[in-house]
Design a protein around this motif. Structure first.
Motif, short mmCIF file in Angstrom:
data_model
loop_
_atom_site.label_atom_id
_atom_site.label_comp_id
_atom_site.label_asym_id
_atom_site.label_seq_id
_atom_site.Cartn_x
_atom_site.Cartn_y
_atom_site.Cartn_z
N ALA A 326 57.85 15.49 -97.83
CA ALA A 326 58.60 14.23 -97.95
C ALA A 326 60.09 14.52 -98.13
CB ALA A 326 58.06 13.42 -99.12
N TRP A 327 60.42 15.52 -98.95
CA TRP A 327 61.83 15.87 -99.15
C TRP A 327 62.45 16.37 -97.85
CZ3 TRP A 327 64.68 20.33 -98.47
CH2 TRP A 327 65.98 20.32 -98.99
N ALA A 328 61.74 17.21 -97.12
CA ALA A 328 62.27 17.75 -95.87
C ALA A 328 62.53 16.65 -94.84
CB ALA A 328 61.30 18.79 -95.30
N LEU A 329 61.63 15.69 -94.77
CA LEU A 329 61.81 14.60 -93.81
C LEU A 329 62.97 13.68 -94.20
CD1 LEU A 329 58.06 13.70 -93.16
CD2 LEU A 329 59.65 14.79 -91.55
N ARG A 330 63.26 13.60 -95.50
CA ARG A 330 64.42 12.80 -95.94
C ARG A 330 65.73 13.54 -95.72
NH1 ARG A 330 61.11 11.78 -100.54
NH2 ARG A 330 62.35 13.25 -101.77
N HIS A 331 65.67 14.87 -95.51
CA HIS A 331 66.89 15.68 -95.37
C HIS A 331 66.83 16.55 -94.11
CE1 HIS A 331 66.59 14.72 -99.71
NE2 HIS A 331 67.90 14.66 -99.66
N PRO A 332 66.73 15.93 -92.95
CA PRO A 332 66.65 16.74 -91.72
C PRO A 332 67.90 17.57 -91.47
CG PRO A 332 67.01 14.41 -91.21
CD PRO A 332 66.72 14.49 -92.68
N GLN A 333 69.03 17.20 -92.12
CA GLN A 333 70.27 17.95 -91.91
C GLN A 333 70.18 19.39 -92.41
OE1 GLN A 333 69.79 15.48 -94.01
NE2 GLN A 333 70.83 15.79 -95.98
N HIS A 334 69.22 19.68 -93.30
CA HIS A 334 69.07 21.04 -93.82
C HIS A 334 68.21 21.93 -92.93
CE1 HIS A 334 71.13 20.00 -97.48
NE2 HIS A 334 70.24 19.10 -97.82
N PHE A 335 67.67 21.36 -91.86
CA PHE A 335 66.73 22.10 -91.02
C PHE A 335 67.21 22.11 -89.57
CE2 PHE A 335 64.48 20.44 -94.70
CZ PHE A 335 63.81 21.56 -95.16
N PRO A 336 66.72 23.03 -88.73
CA PRO A 336 65.76 24.09 -89.07
C PRO A 336 66.40 25.20 -89.89
CG PRO A 336 66.50 24.36 -86.83
CD PRO A 336 67.11 23.08 -87.31
N VAL A 337 65.57 25.86 -90.67
CA VAL A 337 66.00 26.99 -91.49
C VAL A 337 65.77 28.27 -90.69
CG1 VAL A 337 65.47 28.32 -93.57
CG2 VAL A 337 65.56 25.83 -93.68
N ASP A 338 66.81 29.07 -90.57
CA ASP A 338 66.69 30.35 -89.86
C ASP A 338 66.00 31.36 -90.78
OD1 ASP A 338 66.97 32.77 -88.57
OD2 ASP A 338 69.02 32.35 -87.86
N LEU A 339 64.77 31.72 -90.45
CA LEU A 339 64.00 32.61 -91.30
C LEU A 339 64.58 34.01 -91.37
CD1 LEU A 339 60.30 31.63 -90.47
CD2 LEU A 339 61.80 30.74 -92.25
N ASN A 340 65.47 34.35 -90.47
CA ASN A 340 66.07 35.69 -90.47
C ASN A 340 67.28 35.81 -91.37
OD1 ASN A 340 64.56 37.47 -88.53
ND2 ASN A 340 64.94 35.74 -87.17
N PRO A 387 58.10 22.90 -87.11
CA PRO A 387 59.21 21.96 -86.89
C PRO A 387 60.43 22.21 -87.77
CG PRO A 387 57.12 20.79 -87.05
CD PRO A 387 56.86 22.20 -87.48
N PHE A 388 60.30 23.02 -88.82
CA PHE A 388 61.38 23.16 -89.80
C PHE A 388 62.02 24.55 -89.82
CE2 PHE A 388 58.56 19.81 -91.31
CZ PHE A 388 59.47 18.78 -91.54
N PRO A 396 63.43 24.41 -82.94
CA PRO A 396 62.79 23.09 -82.86
C PRO A 396 63.70 21.89 -83.09
CG PRO A 396 62.50 23.94 -85.04
CD PRO A 396 63.39 24.93 -84.31
N ARG A 397 64.99 22.01 -82.88
CA ARG A 397 65.92 20.97 -83.31
C ARG A 397 65.53 19.57 -82.82
NH1 ARG A 397 69.00 19.60 -87.34
NH2 ARG A 397 68.18 17.54 -86.99
N ALA A 398 65.00 19.45 -81.62
CA ALA A 398 64.72 18.13 -81.05
C ALA A 398 63.73 17.33 -81.90
CB ALA A 398 64.19 18.27 -79.62
N ARG A 399 62.75 17.98 -82.48
CA ARG A 399 61.75 17.28 -83.27
C ARG A 399 62.35 16.73 -84.56
NH1 ARG A 399 56.21 20.46 -83.84
NH2 ARG A 399 55.54 18.35 -84.39
N LEU A 400 63.37 17.37 -85.09
CA LEU A 400 63.99 16.91 -86.33
C LEU A 400 64.90 15.72 -86.12
CD1 LEU A 400 64.77 20.42 -87.79
CD2 LEU A 400 63.21 18.76 -88.80
N ASP A 401 65.23 15.42 -84.88
CA ASP A 401 66.09 14.26 -84.59
C ASP A 401 65.36 12.94 -84.76
OD1 ASP A 401 68.23 15.90 -84.06
OD2 ASP A 401 67.84 16.00 -81.91
N ASP A 402 64.04 12.97 -84.88
CA ASP A 402 63.24 11.75 -85.08
C ASP A 402 62.27 11.97 -86.23
OD1 ASP A 402 61.83 9.42 -84.92
OD2 ASP A 402 61.34 9.57 -82.78
#
Length: 421
Positions: A326-340, A387-388, A396-402
């Protein structure tokens, strides 16, 4: 009443107390030496510790007689339930007999209040004392502490028990005054403070004793080595999830609680008109435990988990998705997170990544750049995770736009039974 009848009544009466895990106990084992019992080994499974060990506890009340008339309690003074009471030697005998049959590894003992707090606490302490001193029992003991009991009795309880717990009962002092007017919120917190002070004092004394060692110095005994815990009833009053989590956060900070347990209110016979007619959904209890985990181990604040909102129900956790998602969906600006490249603190906020997998990723990326195939080796829900996050061959940026559409895709679909339950 026969002992087996008492056991049936008082084991059933204890089922409403959720705070009976044995995590944090020291390792004691009487095999090969004098005594009875162990905090190790396997038995009939009743609960799990955070490190995955299966533990079994004899979970009973000393008595379900009680002088208090708390509206939410099945054992309140005005209740028509069948009553029973153990003698202290009966609890000792049951614990030893059940252990020798490999049914249990320890004891969780609580009680209704009989006569007064000191008298009841004396009985609980005597059970623990007899097990430890008369029978050299080395298994786990968890005592439910009576807030009104004297500091001297609390000190004795800590000598023999691995964990002590005092139920805060309800999230707010107002709720406690309404539904349990004979109990005082400040008295409960005073007792918690007393336990914290004694645990801290014992810890410091043991550290000092290790620094100044002599051949004749005896090792100082530990005071409640597994700390203290508490329990809150959810849904009996009007407190929303934000209030509950703020109370929990304060308890962890002020009293160093090992755990706050959440118990969904269960309707009881001849209930007070002050109580709601229906129990809250069990999913609410589950979400509170998930949110509690985020508070303790993932660096989240209460305001992040349950943001303030003027709309009705704004202080409640989502039931259809977990609080981290729920927090991640409210804050899409923080994602995607680069795991590297992302710091560990941000990796812990990625839906689907637990603390162990975060540590594995941090370790793995020291040896090379992570790719999608590396994520497949994790025991993690990739549908929720992908997605994150981004890696060398996944963006996956496109999925976070919606976020709304993404939420619909990730929320679990209701089962047929849920539609009509």
């Amino acid at each position: 009443m026969e002992l087996t009848d008492k056991l049936a009544v008082l084991a059933d009466a204890a089922k409403y107390d959720a705070s009976c895990a044995s995590s944090g106990a020291g390792r004691r084992d009487s095999r090969g030496g004098k005594g009875v019992g162990s905090t190790e080994g396997m038995g009939i499974c009743h609960s799990y510790t955070p490190d995955g060990r299966c533990v079994s506890l004899l979970k009973i009340l000393l008595t379900n007689f009680c002088i208090y008339d708390c509206a939410y309690c099945i054992n309140r003074a005005s209740s028509n339930v069948r009553r029973a009471r153990f003698a202290t030697e009966e609890v000792v005998k049951l614990t030893l007999d059940f252990y020798k049959r490999n049914y249990i590894e320890g004891l969780f003992l609580s009680s209704g209040i009989i006569r007064n707090g000191d008298y009841t606490m004396e009985q609980l302490v005597e059970v623990a004392r007899s097990l430890r001193e008369d029978h050299h029992f080395a298994g786990y003991i968890h005592l439910k502490t009576i807030p009104e009991a004297s500091p001297e009795l609390l000190e004795k309880a800590g000598r023999y028990a691995d964990r002590l717990s005092i139920n805060v009962e309800l999230p707010t002092a107002e709720g406690l005054a309404q539904l349990a007017p004979e109990k005082r919120a400040d008295g409960i917190r005073d007792a918690m403070g007393e336990l914290r002070w004694r645990i801290d004092e014992n810890t410091e004394a043991r550290k000092a004793a290790r620094v100044v060692k002599t051949g004749s110095r005896r090792r100082l005994p530990r005071f409640a080595p597994a700390g203290q815990s508490t329990q809150m009833i959810v849904g009996a009053d009007g407190a929303d999830d934000a209030v509950i989590l703020r109370t929990s956060s304060a308890l962890y900070g002020d009293f160093r609680m090992r755990r706050v347990y959440y118990s969904a209110f269960s309707p009881i016979p001849d209930a007070s008109a002050q109580l709601p007619p229906r129990a809250p959904p069990l999913q609410r209890e589950h979400r509170l435990y998930q949110a509690d985990w985020l508070l303790r181990f993932y660096g989240f604040g209460v305001e992040e988990i349950v943001p303030e909102s003027p709309r009705p129900g704004g202080g409640m956790l989502d039931l259809d998705i977990d609080p981290k998602l729920a927090w991640a969906l409210r804050h899409p600006q923080h994602f995607p997170v680069d795991l590297n490249t992302a710091p560990r603190e941000m990796l812990l906020r990625v839906p689907g990544l637990g603390a162990r997998n975060v540590d594995r990723l941090v370790s793995a990326r020291r040896h090379g750049r992570l790719r999608l195939e590396d994520l497949g080796r994790l025991r993690a829900p990739l549908k929720k995770l992908l997605p994150f996050v981004s890696v060398l061959d996944h963006h996956p940026r496109a999925r976070l736009d919606d976020p709304a559409r993404l939420r619909a895709q990730l929320a679990p679909q209701p089962r047929q039974a849920d539609l009509f339950g």
